[in-house]
Design an enzyme around this catalytic site. Structure first.
Site, PDB file in Angstrom:
ATOM      1  N   ARG A   1       0.852  -1.194   0.000  1.00 33.82           N
ATOM      2  CA  ARG A   1       0.000   0.000   0.000  1.00 33.82           C
ATOM      3  C   ARG A   1       0.883   1.237   0.000  1.00 33.82           C
ATOM      4  O   ARG A   1       1.477   1.576   1.028  1.00 33.82           O
ATOM      5  CB  ARG A   1      -0.900   0.010   1.237  1.00 33.82           C
ATOM      6  CG  ARG A   1      -1.875  -1.145   1.303  1.00 33.82           C
ATOM      7  CD  ARG A   1      -2.779  -1.046   2.505  1.00 33.82           C
ATOM      8  NE  ARG A   1      -2.032  -1.113   3.767  1.00 33.82           N
ATOM      9  CZ  ARG A   1      -2.610  -1.167   4.967  1.00 33.82           C
ATOM     10  NH1 ARG A   1      -3.925  -1.137   5.060  1.00 33.82           N
ATOM     11  NH2 ARG A   1      -1.871  -1.241   6.066  1.00 33.82           N
TER      12      ARG A   1
ATOM     13  N   ASP B   1       1.432   5.207   0.092  1.00 30.24           N
ATOM     14  CA  ASP B   1       0.678   6.291   0.718  1.00 30.24           C
ATOM     15  C   ASP B   1       0.268   7.344  -0.298  1.00 30.24           C
ATOM     16  O   ASP B   1       0.713   7.342  -1.451  1.00 30.24           O
ATOM     17  CB  ASP B   1       1.527   6.948   1.816  1.00 30.24           C
ATOM     18  CG  ASP B   1       1.765   6.025   3.001  1.00 30.24           C
ATOM     19  OD1 ASP B   1       0.945   5.119   3.224  1.00 30.24           O
ATOM     20  OD2 ASP B   1       2.782   6.217   3.698  1.00 30.24           O
TER      21      ASP B   1
ATOM     22  N   ARG C   1       9.648   7.146   4.594  1.00 31.92           N
ATOM     23  CA  ARG C   1       9.683   8.601   4.749  1.00 31.92           C
ATOM     24  C   ARG C   1      10.176   9.005   6.138  1.00 31.92           C
ATOM     25  O   ARG C   1      10.867  10.017   6.296  1.00 31.92           O
ATOM     26  CB  ARG C   1       8.308   9.184   4.460  1.00 31.92           C
ATOM     27  CG  ARG C   1       7.905   9.059   2.983  1.00 31.92           C
ATOM     28  CD  ARG C   1       6.425   9.287   2.778  1.00 31.92           C
ATOM     29  NE  ARG C   1       6.027  10.597   3.252  1.00 31.92           N
ATOM     30  CZ  ARG C   1       4.765  10.903   3.587  1.00 31.92           C
ATOM     31  NH1 ARG C   1       3.810   9.993   3.513  1.00 31.92           N
ATOM     32  NH2 ARG C   1       4.480  12.129   3.991  1.00 31.92           N
TER      33      ARG C   1
END
Length: 242
Positions: A49, A51, A195
């Protein structure tokens, strides 16, 4: 019969890969196109998944269908239906025991940073207005390697059963003058993990954290101890191995 789809996308306009109640997603667009072409509701499962705002040079998804399909023709028709920022490279028949997510053995991401103003880089790379010591950042990146609990780099209150990840590669490389790429490969990633890792390494590069602080952050298992998450626009999923 199970089919794998290999695709790429620019995630700028989307709320990530997964279907969302109040926003468009890559999964939603692909399912809609497949259901239209195959004339029945089709559900797809992605390898992961990404973001909101994150891109993929390579994403893999699977779907099940009861009849043989011409993969080349289906890819061609999908590309005619899909928006310009989503492209299908391949559709192929695979064994029914293969799973796009659970059969993957590794995933690789790239994150791009540039240190000077450039109108052709800013939409897809993060411009940093401060000097960075990439040698120190690479020293700190080595601490990430191995099978560890990366709770400190994950969003809180997720539905994952474990925060253990095996990072096999983590390195900064200068691609051109003032243009840097971070490559990170692991068996799996937590939500927001890359991140948050990049944000922490940037703090090392700025001199706000020591190299060994990264080890202490990992051991703390506390998201508040790590650096801030960097912008999503410069992050790309680039490879998935099976």
């Amino acid at each position: 019969m199970r089919f794998f789809i290999t695709l790429s996308y620019d995630g700028t306009r989307y709320h990530g890969w997964q279907i969302q109640p109040n926003g468009n997603s890559i999964q939603k667009e692909l399912q809609k196109a497949l259901s239209t072409l195959l004339r029945q509701p089709i559900e797809i499962v992605g390898a992961g998944r990404t973001d909101t705002g994150v891109h993929a040079r390579m994403m893999v998804a699977h779907f099940d269908f009861h009849e043989p399909l011409d993969g080349r023709q289906l890819a061609y028709k999908l590309n005619r239906l899909l928006p310009r920022d989503i492209a299908v490279q391949d559709v192929r028949l695979v064994g029914e025991d293969l799973h796009a997510r659970f059969s993957a053995t590794s995933r690789t991401y790239h994150y791009f940073i540039h240190t000077h103003k450039d109108p052709f880089l800013f939409p897809y790379s993060w411009q940093v207005p401060f000097a960075l010591d990439f040698e120190r950042m690479n020293e700190a990146a080595k601490i990430l390697l191995g099978n560890k609990d990366f709770t400190s780099f994950s969003k809180v209150n997720t539905d994952t059963k474990t925060n253990l990840c095996d990072i096999r590669e983590a390195i900064w490389e200068e691609m051109a003058e003032g243009q840097w790429r971070f490559t990170i490969t692991a068996n799996r990633f937590l939500r927001n993990m890359v991140r948050a890792i990049v944000g922490t390494l940037v703090e090392v590069g700025r001199g706000r954290l020591e190299v060994d602080d990264v080890r202490r952050i990992i051991e703390a298992k506390d998201r508040c101890k790590a650096g801030e998450s960097v912008p999503a626009c410069a992050l790309y999923l680039v490879d998935i191995k099976y």
